[in-house]
Design a protein around this motif. Structure first.
Motif, PDB file in Angstrom:
ATOM      1  N   PHE A  99      61.299  88.163  -3.331  1.00 63.78           N
ATOM      2  CA  PHE A  99      60.976  86.950  -2.556  1.00 63.78           C
ATOM      3  C   PHE A  99      60.810  87.245  -1.072  1.00 63.78           C
ATOM      4  O   PHE A  99      60.013  86.591  -0.400  1.00 63.78           O
ATOM      5  N   LEU A 100      61.560  88.236  -0.599  1.00 61.19           N
ATOM      6  CA  LEU A 100      61.402  88.631   0.802  1.00 61.19           C
ATOM      7  C   LEU A 100      59.969  89.129   1.039  1.00 61.19           C
ATOM      8  O   LEU A 100      59.321  88.762   2.033  1.00 61.19           O
ATOM      9  N   VAL A 101      59.484  89.929   0.107  1.00 59.42           N
ATOM     10  CA  VAL A 101      58.105  90.428   0.212  1.00 59.42           C
ATOM     11  C   VAL A 101      57.134  89.256   0.156  1.00 59.42           C
ATOM     12  O   VAL A 101      56.181  89.168   0.948  1.00 59.42           O
ATOM     13  N   SER A 102      57.415  88.312  -0.745  1.00 61.01           N
ATOM     14  CA  SER A 102      56.542  87.133  -0.865  1.00 61.01           C
ATOM     15  C   SER A 102      56.502  86.354   0.448  1.00 61.01           C
ATOM     16  O   SER A 102      55.443  85.912   0.897  1.00 61.01           O
ATOM     17  N   GLY A 103      57.692  86.200   1.074  1.00 59.55           N
ATOM     18  CA  GLY A 103      57.760  85.476   2.347  1.00 59.55           C
ATOM     19  C   GLY A 103      56.970  86.182   3.427  1.00 59.55           C
ATOM     20  O   GLY A 103      56.164  85.567   4.137  1.00 59.55           O
ATOM     21  N   THR A 114      60.063  80.959   9.260  1.00 59.81           N
ATOM     22  CA  THR A 114      59.932  79.811   8.349  1.00 59.81           C
ATOM     23  C   THR A 114      59.582  80.285   6.932  1.00 59.81           C
ATOM     24  O   THR A 114      60.150  79.814   5.951  1.00 59.81           O
ATOM     25  N   PHE A 115      58.656  81.242   6.827  1.00 60.37           N
ATOM     26  CA  PHE A 115      58.244  81.730   5.503  1.00 60.37           C
ATOM     27  C   PHE A 115      59.354  82.566   4.861  1.00 60.37           C
ATOM     28  O   PHE A 115      59.524  82.543   3.644  1.00 60.37           O
ATOM     29  N   ILE A 116      60.085  83.290   5.693  1.00 60.14           N
ATOM     30  CA  ILE A 116      61.150  84.135   5.139  1.00 60.14           C
ATOM     31  C   ILE A 116      62.264  83.252   4.570  1.00 60.14           C
ATOM     32  O   ILE A 116      62.749  83.487   3.461  1.00 60.14           O
ATOM     33  N   ILE A 117      62.612  82.195   5.310  1.00 59.59           N
ATOM     34  CA  ILE A 117      63.673  81.300   4.807  1.00 59.59           C
ATOM     35  C   ILE A 117      63.194  80.553   3.559  1.00 59.59           C
ATOM     36  O   ILE A 117      63.942  80.388   2.599  1.00 59.59           O
ATOM     37  N   TYR A 118      61.916  80.160   3.577  1.00 60.19           N
ATOM     38  CA  TYR A 118      61.347  79.493   2.389  1.00 60.19           C
ATOM     39  C   TYR A 118      61.504  80.401   1.161  1.00 60.19           C
ATOM     40  O   TYR A 118      61.953  79.970   0.094  1.00 60.19           O
ATOM     41  N   ALA A 119      61.183  81.692   1.336  1.00 61.04           N
ATOM     42  CA  ALA A 119      61.243  82.626   0.217  1.00 61.04           C
ATOM     43  C   ALA A 119      62.697  82.897  -0.185  1.00 61.04           C
ATOM     44  O   ALA A 119      63.018  82.914  -1.383  1.00 61.04           O
ATOM     45  N   PHE A 123      59.690  73.647   0.683  1.00 60.49           N
ATOM     46  CA  PHE A 123      58.373  73.553   1.329  1.00 60.49           C
ATOM     47  C   PHE A 123      58.449  72.956   2.741  1.00 60.49           C
ATOM     48  O   PHE A 123      57.488  73.045   3.496  1.00 60.49           O
ATOM     49  N   ILE A 124      59.578  72.339   3.080  1.00 60.45           N
ATOM     50  CA  ILE A 124      59.741  71.864   4.469  1.00 60.45           C
ATOM     51  C   ILE A 124      59.672  73.081   5.402  1.00 60.45           C
ATOM     52  O   ILE A 124      59.047  73.050   6.455  1.00 60.45           O
ATOM     53  N   PHE A 125      60.298  74.182   4.964  1.00 62.92           N
ATOM     54  CA  PHE A 125      60.260  75.415   5.768  1.00 62.92           C
ATOM     55  C   PHE A 125      58.852  75.989   5.810  1.00 62.92           C
ATOM     56  O   PHE A 125      58.401  76.485   6.820  1.00 62.92           O
ATOM     57  N   ILE A 131      60.985  76.929  13.189  1.00 60.94           N
ATOM     58  CA  ILE A 131      62.221  76.954  12.398  1.00 60.94           C
ATOM     59  C   ILE A 131      63.142  75.805  12.813  1.00 60.94           C
ATOM     60  O   ILE A 131      63.840  75.212  11.995  1.00 60.94           O
ATOM     61  N   GLU A 132      63.099  75.454  14.105  1.00 60.95           N
ATOM     62  CA  GLU A 132      63.942  74.357  14.602  1.00 60.95           C
ATOM     63  C   GLU A 132      63.529  73.050  13.929  1.00 60.95           C
ATOM     64  O   GLU A 132      64.370  72.262  13.505  1.00 60.95           O
ATOM     65  N   GLN A 133      62.208  72.843  13.846  1.00 60.31           N
ATOM     66  CA  GLN A 133      61.725  71.616  13.221  1.00 60.31           C
ATOM     67  C   GLN A 133      62.170  71.555  11.765  1.00 60.31           C
ATOM     68  O   GLN A 133      62.626  70.513  11.283  1.00 60.31           O
ATOM     69  N   ALA A 134      62.057  72.680  11.061  1.00 57.81           N
ATOM     70  CA  ALA A 134      62.421  72.714   9.641  1.00 57.81           C
ATOM     71  C   ALA A 134      63.891  72.355   9.468  1.00 57.81           C
ATOM     72  O   ALA A 134      64.236  71.495   8.644  1.00 57.81           O
TER      73      ALA A 134
END
Lengths: 302, 466
Positions: free
Chosen positions: B305-309, B317-322, B363-365, B371-374
């Motif tokens: 998932f880290l790779v996916s992010g 934002t994408f890393i936390i999402y993943a 998906f909010i992330f 990142i603050e907004q998320a």
């Protein structure tokens, strides 16, 4: 039946549906007197004073207050986001079914010439596209929309929501004859804003669109041709120091246009309303709007 | 050239007509030529960067497959992989610097169109040739495989083994009918559903910041729906277009919002990426750590998932999402599957709703511009500000974008259409995946697109930015 034949007949069917929808939408939009363009055509306004501009004068200049003081019938023909090209076309449509006003007030500020703030909303003239001048102006301002408009019904569907809703409103008006929400003098009451909000990033430089300049001059000459006295005006304005570095330069350019065309340019920003009076840079709070309208009325009577 | 534009429809019609009448050996050249034009209309830089990586990988693979020395083969293989990874990350980094934008931006300037997608394809090609799973392709076939226009921008990510071309006989129209069906269905998903919600999402993620939990949760739901219909709509158009030329692309979505668990969600959502990550990241890592049992699986999930992010972008934002999804999956590993007693309809509906909520929160992330907004949005959902007496005001101000009558009306129409499509999605999908074209269905969908579609604000597909 062969597949290609079926597809051919399906396309014919779609075409007929579009043609019928085009007629139905055109009819109902023409019945929707909530739309200013329809209202000014159906009801004879014949105003003495006419206001043109975008949402700022639409919310700022209250014809009822003006009428009380000036004793002249006033109509607010300003529209949300309308640029000067749209103002020109609105005035052109107005003249087709009304007598020319004695005075025409055109809201002209640096925002009027900056495409980031105002635009030409072609859909507002969708059902008037049989008129040559309307077609010509739309072609110049919104070429994509103009090209699509040759396909039946596309002129009502190119821009998504407004005309669906307006056609439905027109149908309701036609069948129920409801007149509850019509504002007869064109004034737009708005929700009070509670906290001051700046409209510009700090150091914003206004852009200048030559097309808007061209249409402002065209609008002035159209009015003069009909014996109307034209007055350009600006709303009270608040900005922090150095917030808008080229604002005065643009105002100067507007002044030059006014001088060149021999019309008056009234700058109300010299009235120096304090910041606490403003909801944003160019919009006063409701309680201050009345105060401004009285000042405006006295000034225009001069 | 936007896939929903008239230009694209004209482009594929013209290419298709030439393709039908050209001799067999000229067909691949036509498809490659059209693909280059297609990429070039987006940006010449994209075409140049693509060709640069493409030629280098071709010669690396050629070296791997022709040399007999194991050490040279290994060195070339490693060099190839490192080159692609360095290429993709450095260009993405340059893009961030040049555009100077937030993590989520569908309107940024495109210089490296499709890079995330063709890079993954090239990595799998290198790996498969190195381990002898596939034979090296000729330069012509490799170019067609890599550049084919309908899948170039955002997939489906294709591996050599699944990329098949059937040269259609003149009398056989089934693939063409299937293609037209899929394109119509994809256009409907994008223009009628995704584009209708897009302004609401943009309004609330870019201009306004609602402070009520329920409003934020509804917006997260709406974004999940927008992303699903946007991306699956794109995939349908890509798959449908490929069918017109006898090319079979793998499926990317399978009623994804009906998943009953997160693991099932990933079997239904962006399938081509999930398969790629499973085959080339998850399995090798799991195998390497097989002795560590559960820990091995956990490590493999987190790294995958880290790779996916990171593949989505070098943003937190994408890393936390993943990582959030890896947490969901790891927790899922330890939760016992329900006994038959619970396997009823109500439990299924609850599972679907629960999974939908988990996905929407992640998906909010994905959608937030920082990142603050998320975090502020998620915090809002789980705070005491979830409800308020002024709920209706909040809904009209934010979800109905200021509450003007047109916007409220538009929102009602959108919600009605979304409900209808989600409710009958499997039936609609069956109709538009059918091998035979039904003219009545096609006419109805065309009229629905004309009457309810959004044409003026048509923006890029969300995944174009990756």
């Amino acid at each position: 039946m062969k597949l290609y034949t079926k597809i051919f007949f399906a396309l014919i069917f779609v075409y007929i549906v579009l043609l019928a929808s085009d007629k139905i939408y055109g009819f109902f939009l023409n019945e929707n007197v909530y739309l200013k363009q329809v209202y000014i055509q159906k009801k004879k306004i014949n105003a003495d004073f006419l206001i043109l501009g975008n949402c700022v004068p639409n919310k700022l200049i209250n014809p009822s207050i003006l009428e009380k003081i000036t004793k002249h019938k006033t109509y607010n023909l300003a529209e949300t986001h309308a640029n000067l090209t749209e103002n020109y076309l609105s005035f052109y449509v107005y003249l087709k079914s009304n007598k020319a006003p004695k005075r025409l007030f055109i809201y002209t500020t640096p925002e009027s010439f900056d495409p980031s703030f105002n635009k030409f909303s072609s859909y507002r003239f969708a059902y008037l596209m049989h008129d040559n001048e309307v077609r010509k102006t739309i072609k110049i301002s919104d070429l994509n929309y103009y090209r699509w408009s040759f396909i039946p019904f596309a002129k009502y569907r190119y821009y998504n929501s407004p005309l669906h809703y307006s056609a439905l409103q027109g149908a309701m008006h036609y069948f129920a004859n409801s007149k509850k929400r019509i504002v007869h003098n064109g004034y737009l009451n708005f929700e009070e804003l509670h906290k001051y909000r700046s409209l510009y990033p700090n150091g914003y430089r206004f852009k200048w669109d030559n097309l808007q300049e061209k249409y402002l001059i065209k609008l002035i000459f159209l009015a003069k041709k009909h014996g109307t006295k034209v007055i350009l005006f600006e709303s009270p304005f608040y900005s922090r120091k150095n917030e808008l570095p080229n604002r005065n330069e643009i105002l100067q350019k507007i002044k030059q246009i006014a001088d060149k065309t021999n019309v008056l340019f009234i700058k109300f920003d010299t009235l120096k309303f304090p910041k606490s009076n403003f909801a944003n840079n160019d919009m006063l709070y409701t309680k201050n709007i009345e105060k401004f309208n009285i000042l405006f009325a006295r000034r225009v009577l001069l | 050239m936007d896939l929903t534009s008239i230009n694209y429809l004209g482009f594929i019609t013209l290419t298709f007509l030439f393709y039908r009448f050209l001799p067999l050996n000229a067909k691949p050249y036509l498809l490659i030529f059209s693909s280059f034009i297609f990429i070039g209309t987006y940006s010449i830089e994209s075409l140049v960067f693509f060709l640069f990586q493409h030629v280098l990988i071709h010669f690396t693979v050629k070296k791997i497959s022709t040399t007999e020395s194991a050490s040279i083969r290994k060195r070339m293989f490693k060099l190839g992989i490192v080159f692609i990874i360095a290429f993709i990350f450095s260009l993405k980094y340059i893009e961030i610097k040049f555009n100077n934008t937030s993590s989520f931006n569908t309107n940024k300037l495109i210089f490296f169109l499709g890079i995330s997608f063709y890079s993954l394809q090239n990595i799998s090609y290198l790996i498969d040739v190195y381990y002898g799973r596939v034979k090296r392709l000729s330069f012509l076939d490799f170019t067609l495989f890599s550049s084919f226009f309908s899948k170039f921008i955002a997939g489906p990510i294709t591996i050599i083994q699944t990329f098949k071309i059937t040269y259609i006989e003149k009398n056989n129209t089934y693939l063409i009918q299937q293609g037209i069906n899929r394109i119509a269905w994809g256009l409907f998903k994008k223009i009628v559903i995704a584009e209708r919600i897009a302004p609401v999402i943009a309004f609330n993620f870019e201009l306004k910041n609602p402070t009520l939990g329920l409003t934020n949760l509804v917006l997260a739901y709406l974004f999940t729906i927008q992303l699903y219909f946007d991306f699956s709509g794109y995939s349908d158009i890509a798959i449908g277009t490929a069918k017109l030329f006898g090319i079979d692309l793998s499926e990317n979505f399978k009623l994804s919002l009906r998943a009953k668990s997160i693991s099932e969600f990933w079997r239904r959502w962006h399938i081509s990426l999930s398969n790629w990550l499973t085959n080339y990241i998850f399995y090798p890592i799991s195998y390497k750590y097989r002795k560590k049992k559960y820990w091995g699986t956990i490590i493999a999930i987190v790294i995958t998932f880290l790779v996916s992010g990171l593949w989505h972008g070098v943003y937190l934002t994408f890393i936390i999402y993943a990582l959030l999804h890896s947490v969901y999956l790891i927790v899922g590993l330890f939760i016992q599957k329900p006994t038959n007693r619970f396997k009823n309809r109500i439990f299924s509906i609850f599972s679907i709703f629960f999974t939908f909520n988990l996905v929407s929160i992640s998906f909010i992330f994905f959608r937030s511009i920082s990142i603050e907004q998320a975090f502020s949005k998620v915090k809002c959902i789980f705070s005491q500000h979830f409800f308020s007496n002024n709920l209706l005001f909040d809904f009209t101000q934010y979800i109905a974008m200021g509450g003007e009558q047109e916007n409220v009306f538009n929102l009602y129409v959108s919600l009605f259409l979304i409900s209808l499509v989600l409710l009958f999605e499997d039936r609609l999908q069956r109709i538009f995946n059918a091998k035979k074209m039904n003219v009545i269905h096609l006419t109805l969908i065309l009229l629905t697109i004309i009457f309810f579609g959004v044409f003026d604000k048509s923006k890029n597909f969300i995944y174009t930015q990756f």
